[in-house]
Design an enzyme around this catalytic site. Sequence first.
Site, PDB file in Angstrom:
ATOM      1  N   SER A   1       0.831  -1.214   0.000  1.00 13.61           N
ATOM      2  CA  SER A   1       0.000   0.000   0.000  1.00 13.61           C
ATOM      3  C   SER A   1       0.862   1.259   0.000  1.00 13.61           C
ATOM      4  O   SER A   1       2.007   1.253   0.451  1.00 13.61           O
ATOM      5  CB  SER A   1      -0.902   0.034   1.231  1.00 13.61           C
ATOM      6  OG  SER A   1      -1.751  -1.074   1.259  1.00 13.61           O
TER       7      SER A   1
HETATM    8  N1  SAH Z   1       0.229  -5.737   4.086  1.00 13.61           N
HETATM    9  C1  SAH Z   1       0.907  -5.924   2.837  1.00 13.61           C
HETATM   10  C2  SAH Z   1       0.033  -5.581   1.648  1.00 13.61           C
HETATM   11  C3  SAH Z   1      -0.381  -6.812   1.041  1.00 13.61           C
HETATM   12  S1  SAH Z   1      -1.378  -6.837  -0.397  1.00 13.61           S
HETATM   13  C4  SAH Z   1       2.208  -5.171   2.782  1.00 13.61           C
HETATM   14  O1  SAH Z   1       2.538  -4.434   3.714  1.00 13.61           O
HETATM   15  O2  SAH Z   1       2.936  -5.345   1.810  1.00 13.61           O
HETATM   16  C5  SAH Z   1      -2.573  -8.006   0.157  1.00 13.61           C
HETATM   17  C6  SAH Z   1      -2.041  -9.360   0.534  1.00 13.61           C
HETATM   18  O3  SAH Z   1      -3.127 -10.125   1.001  1.00 13.61           O
HETATM   19  C7  SAH Z   1      -1.427 -10.132  -0.636  1.00 13.61           C
HETATM   20  O4  SAH Z   1      -0.151 -10.547  -0.276  1.00 13.61           O
HETATM   21  C8  SAH Z   1      -2.363 -11.319  -0.798  1.00 13.61           C
HETATM   22  O5  SAH Z   1      -1.717 -12.497  -1.225  1.00 13.61           O
HETATM   23  C9  SAH Z   1      -2.943 -11.466   0.599  1.00 13.61           C
HETATM   24  N2  SAH Z   1      -4.242 -12.136   0.653  1.00 13.61           N
HETATM   25  C10 SAH Z   1      -5.291 -11.998  -0.189  1.00 13.61           C
HETATM   26  N3  SAH Z   1      -6.324 -12.753   0.212  1.00 13.61           N
HETATM   27  C11 SAH Z   1      -5.922 -13.383   1.349  1.00 13.61           C
HETATM   28  C12 SAH Z   1      -6.541 -14.319   2.233  1.00 13.61           C
HETATM   29  N4  SAH Z   1      -7.804 -14.741   2.041  1.00 13.61           N
HETATM   30  N5  SAH Z   1      -5.823 -14.758   3.277  1.00 13.61           N
HETATM   31  C13 SAH Z   1      -4.559 -14.337   3.498  1.00 13.61           C
HETATM   32  N6  SAH Z   1      -3.915 -13.467   2.698  1.00 13.61           N
HETATM   33  C14 SAH Z   1      -4.587 -12.994   1.635  1.00 13.61           C
END
Ligand code: SAH
Length: 206
Positions: free
Chosen positions: A52
């Site tokens: 983000s």
């Molecule tokens: N917090 C992260 C941003 C991640 S983007 C950072 O600081 O970089 C969103 C993330 O959520 C992705 O890595 C994706 O693989 C994960 N994601 C999506 N659906 C999910 C689920 N149902 N359970 C766990 N992780 C999930």
Amino acid sequence: MVTSQLEVRSIRDPLVLAAMRRVPRHAFVGTEHMDEAYADSPLPIGEEQTISQPYIVALMTEMLGLRAELRVLEIGTGSGYQAAVLAEIVREVFTVEARVALLDNARRCLGGRGYRNLRFRHGNGWEGWSEFAPFDRIIVTACAGRVPPRLVEQLSPDGVMVLPLAKDAGKQVLCRVTRIGTLGMDIQDGIPVRFVPMISEGGAEE
Ligand code: SAH
């Protein structure tokens, strides 16, 4: 970044500002995006996922209302950047990621940074992490259409969860959910946001 992107947009919590000064964001983006690491925008982290924008990380962290003694669950480890910001502030951080390649990469990025208060899990975030529940705070960094019920169950009484929710016509809103007693919850809507979709309930991990 902290002065020109966060303080000017009214991020005030000193714990959040200090944590974001300490965590080197460039260590969480691939070499191809290194020169944009502190830009005012989200960045790709592989697997069609994104880290983000710094302001959104700061805003969500501030909305959690953190204190040093709290335990926090994060859903969506991604690059590990948000987890690092949390681990700078609170006692314990538990982070769950559905895509194993991203989880391995986040472990690598975070491993060298010496956080002893951070645990990782590969799994679908709809399930939370019951072994370590209840959590004082929960942050979800991918967008679902409704508040995952298992996560509400794993929130402490008076606990707070911050997450993007898809509303009418797929418009996403950043929401703050407060658990009330054993069954209730209060949902407050915040600003419009754009997050990657959350893998569905019962959906396959990768
Ligand atoms: N917090 C992260 C941003 C991640 S983007 C950072 O600081 O970089 C969103 C993330 O959520 C992705 O890595 C994706 O693989 C994960 N994601 C999506 N659906 C999910 C689920 N149902 N359970 C766990 N992780 C999930």
